[in-house]
Design a protein around this motif. Structure first.
Motif, PDB file in Angstrom:
ATOM      1  N   ASN A   2       0.830  -1.222   0.034  1.00 42.24           N
ATOM      2  CA  ASN A   2      -0.112   0.053   0.049  1.00 42.24           C
ATOM      3  C   ASN A   2       0.747   1.150  -0.156  1.00 42.24           C
ATOM      4  OD1 ASN A   2      -2.195  -1.426   0.100  1.00 42.24           O
ATOM      5  ND2 ASN A   2      -2.350  -1.802   2.193  1.00 42.24           N
ATOM      6  N   GLY A   3       1.985   1.221  -0.780  1.00 40.21           N
ATOM      7  CA  GLY A   3       2.743   2.464  -0.931  1.00 40.21           C
ATOM      8  C   GLY A   3       3.886   2.702   0.330  1.00 40.21           C
ATOM      9  N   LYS A   4       3.533   1.607   1.270  1.00 46.40           N
ATOM     10  CA  LYS A   4       4.666   1.992   2.393  1.00 46.40           C
ATOM     11  C   LYS A   4       5.536   0.740   2.522  1.00 46.40           C
ATOM     12  CE  LYS A   4       1.135   3.735   5.525  1.00 46.40           C
ATOM     13  NZ  LYS A   4       0.416   3.699   6.616  1.00 46.40           N
ATOM     14  N   THR A   5       6.834   1.232   2.688  1.00 43.41           N
ATOM     15  CA  THR A   5       8.193   0.328   2.689  1.00 43.41           C
ATOM     16  C   THR A   5       8.446  -0.180   4.077  1.00 43.41           C
ATOM     17  OG1 THR A   5       8.866   1.502   0.579  1.00 43.41           O
ATOM     18  CG2 THR A   5      10.437  -0.011   2.038  1.00 43.41           C
ATOM     19  N   ILE A   6       8.414  -1.486   4.153  1.00 43.89           N
ATOM     20  CA  ILE A   6       8.795  -2.175   5.473  1.00 43.89           C
ATOM     21  C   ILE A   6      10.203  -2.671   5.234  1.00 43.89           C
ATOM     22  CG2 ILE A   6       8.506  -3.935   7.271  1.00 43.89           C
ATOM     23  CD1 ILE A   6       5.481  -3.681   6.223  1.00 43.89           C
ATOM     24  N   LYS A   7      11.406  -2.098   5.800  1.00 44.62           N
ATOM     25  CA  LYS A   7      12.677  -2.639   5.731  1.00 44.62           C
ATOM     26  C   LYS A   7      12.808  -3.974   6.696  1.00 44.62           C
ATOM     27  CE  LYS A   7      14.553   1.656   4.410  1.00 44.62           C
ATOM     28  NZ  LYS A   7      14.659   1.594   3.133  1.00 44.62           N
ATOM     29  N   ILE A   8      13.709  -4.935   6.004  1.00 45.19           N
ATOM     30  CA  ILE A   8      13.670  -5.987   6.792  1.00 45.19           C
ATOM     31  C   ILE A   8      15.228  -6.330   6.851  1.00 45.19           C
ATOM     32  CG2 ILE A   8      13.757  -8.810   6.475  1.00 45.19           C
ATOM     33  CD1 ILE A   8      11.261  -8.199   4.565  1.00 45.19           C
ATOM     34  N   ASN A   9      15.849  -6.649   7.786  1.00 41.61           N
ATOM     35  CA  ASN A   9      17.256  -6.735   8.095  1.00 41.61           C
ATOM     36  C   ASN A   9      17.763  -8.418   7.733  1.00 41.61           C
ATOM     37  OD1 ASN A   9      19.823  -7.321   9.180  1.00 41.61           O
ATOM     38  ND2 ASN A   9      19.346  -6.326  10.868  1.00 41.61           N
ATOM     39  N   PRO A  10      18.399  -8.403   6.440  1.00 42.38           N
ATOM     40  CA  PRO A  10      18.677  -9.891   5.988  1.00 42.38           C
ATOM     41  C   PRO A  10      19.578 -10.585   7.010  1.00 42.38           C
ATOM     42  CG  PRO A  10      19.118  -8.106   4.495  1.00 42.38           C
ATOM     43  CD  PRO A  10      18.836  -7.356   5.429  1.00 42.38           C
ATOM     44  N   ALA A  11      20.315 -10.038   7.870  1.00 40.28           N
ATOM     45  CA  ALA A  11      21.243 -10.818   8.655  1.00 40.28           C
ATOM     46  C   ALA A  11      20.340 -11.403   9.705  1.00 40.28           C
ATOM     47  CB  ALA A  11      22.372  -9.784   9.460  1.00 40.28           C
ATOM     48  N   GLU A  12      19.377 -10.642  10.325  1.00 37.96           N
ATOM     49  CA  GLU A  12      18.354 -11.380  11.387  1.00 37.96           C
ATOM     50  C   GLU A  12      17.605 -12.227  10.737  1.00 37.96           C
ATOM     51  OE1 GLU A  12      16.734  -7.997  13.223  1.00 37.96           O
ATOM     52  OE2 GLU A  12      18.525  -7.425  14.032  1.00 37.96           O
ATOM     53  N   ASN A  13      17.205 -12.226   9.387  1.00 34.25           N
ATOM     54  CA  ASN A  13      16.122 -13.218   8.759  1.00 34.25           C
ATOM     55  C   ASN A  13      16.554 -13.943   7.941  1.00 34.25           C
ATOM     56  OD1 ASN A  13      13.641 -11.684  10.006  1.00 34.25           O
ATOM     57  ND2 ASN A  13      14.870 -10.017   9.397  1.00 34.25           N
ATOM     58  N   SER A  14      17.719 -14.216   7.961  1.00 35.32           N
ATOM     59  CA  SER A  14      18.277 -15.433   7.077  1.00 35.32           C
ATOM     60  C   SER A  14      19.233 -16.456   7.713  1.00 35.32           C
ATOM     61  CB  SER A  14      19.140 -14.802   5.986  1.00 35.32           C
ATOM     62  OG  SER A  14      20.084 -14.028   6.105  1.00 35.32           O
ATOM     63  N   LYS A  15      19.259 -17.599   7.174  1.00 38.74           N
ATOM     64  CA  LYS A  15      20.528 -18.557   7.765  1.00 38.74           C
ATOM     65  C   LYS A  15      21.144 -19.192   6.496  1.00 38.74           C
ATOM     66  CE  LYS A  15      17.313 -22.375   8.489  1.00 38.74           C
ATOM     67  NZ  LYS A  15      16.784 -23.241   9.370  1.00 38.74           N
ATOM     68  N   ILE A  16      22.233 -19.675   6.820  1.00 40.15           N
ATOM     69  CA  ILE A  16      23.000 -20.382   5.857  1.00 40.15           C
ATOM     70  C   ILE A  16      23.068 -22.148   6.165  1.00 40.15           C
ATOM     71  CG2 ILE A  16      25.145 -20.857   4.723  1.00 40.15           C
ATOM     72  CD1 ILE A  16      25.617 -17.861   4.671  1.00 40.15           C
ATOM     73  N   SER A  17      22.831 -22.898   5.682  1.00 43.64           N
ATOM     74  CA  SER A  17      22.601 -24.145   5.890  1.00 43.64           C
ATOM     75  C   SER A  17      23.185 -25.359   4.602  1.00 43.64           C
ATOM     76  CB  SER A  17      21.500 -24.681   6.567  1.00 43.64           C
ATOM     77  OG  SER A  17      20.529 -24.653   5.253  1.00 43.64           O
ATOM     78  N   ILE A  18      23.340 -26.483   5.018  1.00 46.17           N
ATOM     79  CA  ILE A  18      23.998 -27.339   4.162  1.00 46.17           C
ATOM     80  C   ILE A  18      22.709 -27.720   3.363  1.00 46.17           C
ATOM     81  CG2 ILE A  18      25.001 -29.487   3.669  1.00 46.17           C
ATOM     82  CD1 ILE A  18      26.873 -28.887   5.972  1.00 46.17           C
ATOM     83  N   GLU A  19      23.009 -27.914   2.074  1.00 52.68           N
ATOM     84  CA  GLU A  19      21.619 -28.163   1.343  1.00 52.68           C
ATOM     85  C   GLU A  19      21.435 -29.526   1.634  1.00 52.68           C
ATOM     86  OE1 GLU A  19      20.591 -28.683  -3.489  1.00 52.68           O
ATOM     87  OE2 GLU A  19      22.516 -27.980  -2.851  1.00 52.68           O
ATOM     88  N   PRO A  20      20.044 -29.984   2.076  1.00 54.42           N
ATOM     89  CA  PRO A  20      19.631 -31.138   2.912  1.00 54.42           C
ATOM     90  C   PRO A  20      19.681 -32.281   1.521  1.00 54.42           C
ATOM     91  CG  PRO A  20      17.692 -29.752   2.695  1.00 54.42           C
ATOM     92  CD  PRO A  20      19.116 -28.987   2.285  1.00 54.42           C
ATOM     93  N   GLY A  21      19.339 -31.750   0.271  1.00 49.12           N
ATOM     94  CA  GLY A  21      19.094 -32.872  -0.619  1.00 49.12           C
ATOM     95  C   GLY A  21      20.375 -33.957  -1.035  1.00 49.12           C
ATOM     96  N   GLN A  22      21.409 -33.196  -0.728  1.00 49.41           N
ATOM     97  CA  GLN A  22      22.660 -34.158  -0.905  1.00 49.41           C
ATOM     98  C   GLN A  22      23.068 -35.090   0.058  1.00 49.41           C
ATOM     99  OE1 GLN A  22      26.176 -31.917  -1.393  1.00 49.41           O
ATOM    100  NE2 GLN A  22      25.744 -30.523   0.366  1.00 49.41           N
TER     101      GLN A  22
END
Length: 140
Positions: free
Chosen positions: A108-128
């Motif tokens: 609705n025209g408003k921007t909500i900023k997201i902190n990538p460091a707080e909202n992401s994680k790195i993990s080993i790909e489980p499919g392998q």
């Protein structure tokens, strides 16, 4: 080492966008204007509509590369919102670096900023995990 620089612009409810550090930043107002004309009536069988996607790859004289991508998608339905709730990026940590520079939700025209460091994680790909070819450097 291949480096991937990311800006993640998530636009939920109105527009979804993924931007990987583009050399020339696209004017988001163009996509917001275009998004206003796109509705579930004009695309009745769609949950989301891709508005823009461009990928650029630059190589230097040493053979190193930087990939950039810019992506805008409009969410039309609740199912589309659920589909774009999260992202998975596959990369090999031995050869690549993944950097999410920016994440936003535009509603609705408003921007909500997201902190990538707080909202992401790195993990080993489980499919392998079940295969005989296992590389702990393959990440998601």
């Amino acid at each position: 080492m291949k480096q991937i620089f990311l800006k993640l612009l998530i636009v939920s409810g109105l527009l979804f966008a993924l931007e990987l550090q583009a050399e020339k930043t696209t004017d988001i107002q163009n996509f917001l204007t275009a998004a206003e004309k796109i509705t579930s009536r004009t695309y009745p069988d769609s949950d989301t509509v891709l508005l823009y996607n461009v990928e650029n790859i630059r190589y230097d004289e040493k053979g190193l590369s930087i990939s950039t991508d810019e992506y805008y998608q409009k969410v039309l339905t609740e199912k589309g919102k659920k589909l774009l709730r999260s992202f998975t990026f596959h990369f090999n940590s031995t050869y690549e670096t993944l950097i999410i520079e920016k994440a936003e939700i535009i509603r609705n025209g408003k921007t909500i900023k997201i902190n990538p460091a707080e909202n992401s994680k790195i993990s080993i790909e489980p499919g392998q995990m079940g295969s005989n070819i296992y590389d702990p450097a393959n990440k998601i």
